[in-house]
Design a protein around this motif. Structure first.
Motif, short mmCIF file in Angstrom:
data_model
loop_
_atom_site.label_atom_id
_atom_site.label_comp_id
_atom_site.label_asym_id
_atom_site.label_seq_id
_atom_site.Cartn_x
_atom_site.Cartn_y
_atom_site.Cartn_z
N ASN A 232 7.72 9.56 -9.94
CA ASN A 232 9.17 9.46 -10.13
C ASN A 232 9.84 10.80 -9.84
O ASN A 232 10.70 11.26 -10.60
CB ASN A 232 9.49 9.04 -11.58
CG ASN A 232 9.42 7.54 -11.76
OD1 ASN A 232 9.93 6.79 -10.94
ND2 ASN A 232 8.80 7.11 -12.84
N SER B 172 -6.31 5.73 -13.44
CA SER B 172 -4.90 6.06 -13.29
C SER B 172 -4.51 6.22 -11.82
O SER B 172 -3.33 6.23 -11.48
CB SER B 172 -4.56 7.34 -14.06
OG SER B 172 -3.18 7.58 -14.09
N PHE C 198 -8.04 13.11 -5.69
CA PHE C 198 -8.03 12.59 -4.32
C PHE C 198 -7.95 13.73 -3.31
O PHE C 198 -8.87 13.95 -2.53
CB PHE C 198 -6.83 11.64 -4.18
CG PHE C 198 -6.77 10.91 -2.87
CD1 PHE C 198 -7.92 10.47 -2.24
CD2 PHE C 198 -5.54 10.62 -2.28
CE1 PHE C 198 -7.86 9.78 -1.03
CE2 PHE C 198 -5.47 9.94 -1.07
CZ PHE C 198 -6.63 9.52 -0.45
N VAL D 56 -10.66 6.44 -4.40
CA VAL D 56 -11.02 5.24 -5.17
C VAL D 56 -11.07 3.98 -4.31
O VAL D 56 -11.66 2.98 -4.71
CB VAL D 56 -10.08 5.01 -6.38
CG1 VAL D 56 -10.17 6.14 -7.38
CG2 VAL D 56 -8.65 4.74 -5.94
N SER D 57 -10.46 4.04 -3.13
CA SER D 57 -10.47 2.86 -2.26
C SER D 57 -11.74 2.79 -1.40
O SER D 57 -11.91 1.85 -0.64
CB SER D 57 -9.23 2.84 -1.37
OG SER D 57 -9.28 3.90 -0.43
N ASP E 89 -4.56 0.56 -5.69
CA ASP E 89 -4.14 0.18 -7.05
C ASP E 89 -4.97 -0.96 -7.63
O ASP E 89 -5.06 -1.09 -8.85
CB ASP E 89 -2.66 -0.22 -7.05
CG ASP E 89 -1.74 0.95 -6.74
OD1 ASP E 89 -2.21 1.96 -6.19
OD2 ASP E 89 -0.54 0.86 -7.04
N PRO F 61 2.94 1.09 -18.22
CA PRO F 61 4.06 2.02 -18.39
C PRO F 61 5.34 1.48 -17.74
O PRO F 61 5.30 0.72 -16.77
CB PRO F 61 3.59 3.28 -17.66
CG PRO F 61 2.12 3.11 -17.47
CD PRO F 61 1.90 1.64 -17.35
N GLY F 62 6.46 1.91 -18.32
CA GLY F 62 7.75 1.68 -17.68
C GLY F 62 8.07 2.88 -16.81
O GLY F 62 7.29 3.23 -15.92
N MET F 63 9.20 3.52 -17.06
CA MET F 63 9.60 4.69 -16.26
C MET F 63 9.07 5.96 -16.94
O MET F 63 9.55 6.35 -18.00
CB MET F 63 11.12 4.77 -16.15
CG MET F 63 11.60 5.96 -15.35
SD MET F 63 13.41 6.10 -15.45
CE MET F 63 13.64 7.66 -14.59
N ILE G 227 -4.50 1.72 -15.92
CA ILE G 227 -3.06 2.01 -15.96
C ILE G 227 -2.37 1.04 -15.01
O ILE G 227 -2.38 1.21 -13.79
CB ILE G 227 -2.75 3.47 -15.58
CG1 ILE G 227 -3.58 4.45 -16.44
CG2 ILE G 227 -1.25 3.71 -15.77
CD1 ILE G 227 -3.33 4.41 -17.94
N GLY H 205 -3.30 5.74 -8.28
CA GLY H 205 -2.46 4.70 -7.73
C GLY H 205 -1.39 5.27 -6.83
O GLY H 205 -1.08 6.45 -6.88
N VAL H 206 -0.88 4.40 -5.99
CA VAL H 206 0.29 4.75 -5.16
C VAL H 206 1.41 3.80 -5.53
O VAL H 206 1.19 2.69 -6.01
CB VAL H 206 -0.02 4.66 -3.65
CG1 VAL H 206 -1.01 5.76 -3.24
CG2 VAL H 206 -0.56 3.28 -3.27
N1 LIG Z 1 5.19 7.10 -13.38
C1 LIG Z 1 5.56 5.88 -13.69
O1 LIG Z 1 6.75 5.62 -14.00
C2 LIG Z 1 4.56 4.76 -13.71
C3 LIG Z 1 4.98 3.52 -14.19
C4 LIG Z 1 4.08 2.47 -14.22
C5 LIG Z 1 2.77 2.65 -13.79
N2 LIG Z 1 2.40 3.86 -13.31
C6 LIG Z 1 1.02 3.98 -12.84
O2 LIG Z 1 0.42 5.12 -13.42
C7 LIG Z 1 -0.64 5.57 -12.57
C8 LIG Z 1 -0.50 7.07 -12.40
O3 LIG Z 1 0.69 7.35 -11.71
P1 LIG Z 1 1.54 8.66 -12.00
O4 LIG Z 1 2.86 8.25 -12.47
O5 LIG Z 1 0.74 9.58 -12.82
O6 LIG Z 1 1.74 9.20 -10.51
P2 LIG Z 1 1.05 10.41 -9.74
O7 LIG Z 1 1.51 10.26 -8.34
O8 LIG Z 1 1.33 11.66 -10.47
O9 LIG Z 1 -0.50 10.10 -9.86
C9 LIG Z 1 -1.16 9.20 -9.01
C10 LIG Z 1 -2.54 9.75 -8.78
O10 LIG Z 1 -3.30 8.83 -7.99
C11 LIG Z 1 -4.04 9.59 -7.04
N3 LIG Z 1 -4.43 8.76 -5.89
C12 LIG Z 1 -3.63 8.16 -4.98
N4 LIG Z 1 -4.37 7.55 -4.05
C13 LIG Z 1 -5.68 7.77 -4.39
C14 LIG Z 1 -6.93 7.39 -3.82
N5 LIG Z 1 -7.01 6.64 -2.69
N6 LIG Z 1 -8.07 7.81 -4.44
C15 LIG Z 1 -8.00 8.55 -5.57
N7 LIG Z 1 -6.86 8.93 -6.15
C16 LIG Z 1 -5.71 8.53 -5.56
C17 LIG Z 1 -3.10 10.72 -6.66
O11 LIG Z 1 -3.80 11.76 -6.03
C18 LIG Z 1 -2.53 11.08 -8.02
O12 LIG Z 1 -3.36 11.97 -8.70
C19 LIG Z 1 -0.51 4.78 -11.27
O13 LIG Z 1 -1.49 3.76 -11.25
C20 LIG Z 1 0.88 4.18 -11.35
O14 LIG Z 1 0.98 2.99 -10.65
C21 LIG Z 1 3.27 4.92 -13.25
#
Ligand SMILES: NC(=O)c1ccc[n+]([C@@H]2O[C@H](COP(=O)([O-])OP(=O)(O)OC[C@H]3O[C@@H](n4cnc5c(N)ncnc54)[C@H](O)[C@@H]3O)[C@@H](O)[C@H]2O)c1
Length: 256
Positions: A194, A88, A35, A62-63, A113, A186-188, A141, A90-91
């Motif tokens: 995080n 993957s 991003f 991605v949006s 998301d 995923p959980g935590m 994810i 997401g925010v």
């Molecule tokens: N870490 C956790 O505990 C956890 C738990 C459940 C689900 N998730 C999911 O896992 C996925 C990855 O999260 P993560 O934990 O690696 O967090 P992260 O913040 O490290 O990664 C999120 C990624 O999404 C990208 N992103 C955000 N907005 C974007 C956009 N508009 N276009 C393109 N990319 C964008 C960010 O740049 C980043 O690389 C997410 O969908 C999150 O909801 C994470």
């Protein structure tokens, strides 16, 4: 996975970066979609090549429909149609109760998301045309918050619940073409999402007390599941929503 073309959105960080590296270790050609963090994307691509794969990095929001379409066009011009998509990007939840939530907060989470996964999945599928057969897989994810609600998380919970329904619908639409679609919940997991749990050990311990396994998960553990789901070993798995959470999602209502 040798030479398989794999697209990972959110590939510059956290779970996405771990997935990129794991597919690289399996010999894949990985398109790291990022991003804003160009350096993170470069580091992720280097991890792919160090692990034995090939990598390219492409900026994409991605949006944004045009941005997603352009990214897939660039991948296809360089390598051809992708065989695996890991969404993957997401925010996290805004942490704001619905009665106080600005529409812009809601829209940002849903657009990233949920709609982001729709746009990338659709373009992945049209890029493949009418072709059938082969190991073709989409992995979304999702989150245990597709089921487990949290106050202040309406935006995220709604997006992830919607994402699971996208997975289920896509799975039955594409099964006859041999394209499998699954969700990982995923959980935590210890990623930048995080961040506080990574830097504040007392805070992390307070959260880990709620996890039956007694610890948070690693991004690489989620990536191992993604590689499995994309592989021939998972050839009869489609439409599944698989928690990877050390048992956390089973704790709902305990202690009430
Ligand atoms: N870490 C956790 O505990 C956890 C738990 C459940 C689900 N998730 C999911 O896992 C996925 C990855 O999260 P993560 O934990 O690696 O967090 P992260 O913040 O490290 O990664 C999120 C990624 O999404 C990208 N992103 C955000 N907005 C974007 C956009 N508009 N276009 C393109 N990319 C964008 C960010 O740049 C980043 O690389 C997410 O969908 C999150 O909801 C994470």
């Amino acid at each position: 996975m040798t030479k398989q073309i794999v697209v990972v959105t959110g590939g510059e960080s956290g779970i996405g970066a771990a997935c990129a590296k794991a597919f690289g270790a399996a010999g894949a050609r990985v398109a790291v979609l990022y991003f804003a963090d160009h350096e993170g994307a470069q580091a992720s691509a280097a991890a792919v090549t160090d692990a034995g794969g090939e990598a390219i990095t492409i900026q994409a929001d991605v949006s944004d429909e045009a941005s997603v379409n352009a990214a897939f066009g660039a991948i296809e011009a360089q390598w051809g149609a992708a065989a695996v998509l890991v969404n993957s990007a997401g925010v996290n939840m805004t942490g704001v109760a619905v009665r106080d939530m600005p529409l812009a907060h809601w829209q940002r989470t849903i657009d990233t998301d949920l709609t982001g996964a729709f746009l990338a999945s659709r373009r992945f599928l049209t890029g493949r045309g009418a072709a059938t057969g082969g190991d073709v897989a989409i992995i979304q994810i999702s989150s245990i918050h597709a089921h487990a609600v949290r106050a202040g998380g309406a935006d995220y919970c709604a997006a992830k619940a919607g994402l699971n329904k996208l997975v289920e619908t896509l799975a039955i639409e594409e099964a006859a073409r041999g394209i499998r679609v699954n969700a990982i919940e995923p959980g935590m997991i210890l990623t930048p999402m995080n961040a506080r749990a990574q830097s504040d050990l007392a805070y992390r311990a307070s959260l880990e007390r709620n996890i039956p396994a007694g610890r948070a998960g690693e991004a690489s553990e989620v990536a191992d599941l993604a590689v499995f789901l994309a592989s021939d070993k998972a050839r009869y798995i489609t439409g599944a929503r698989i928690p990877i959470d050390g048992g956390l999602s089973l704790m709902q209502a305990l202690g009430a």
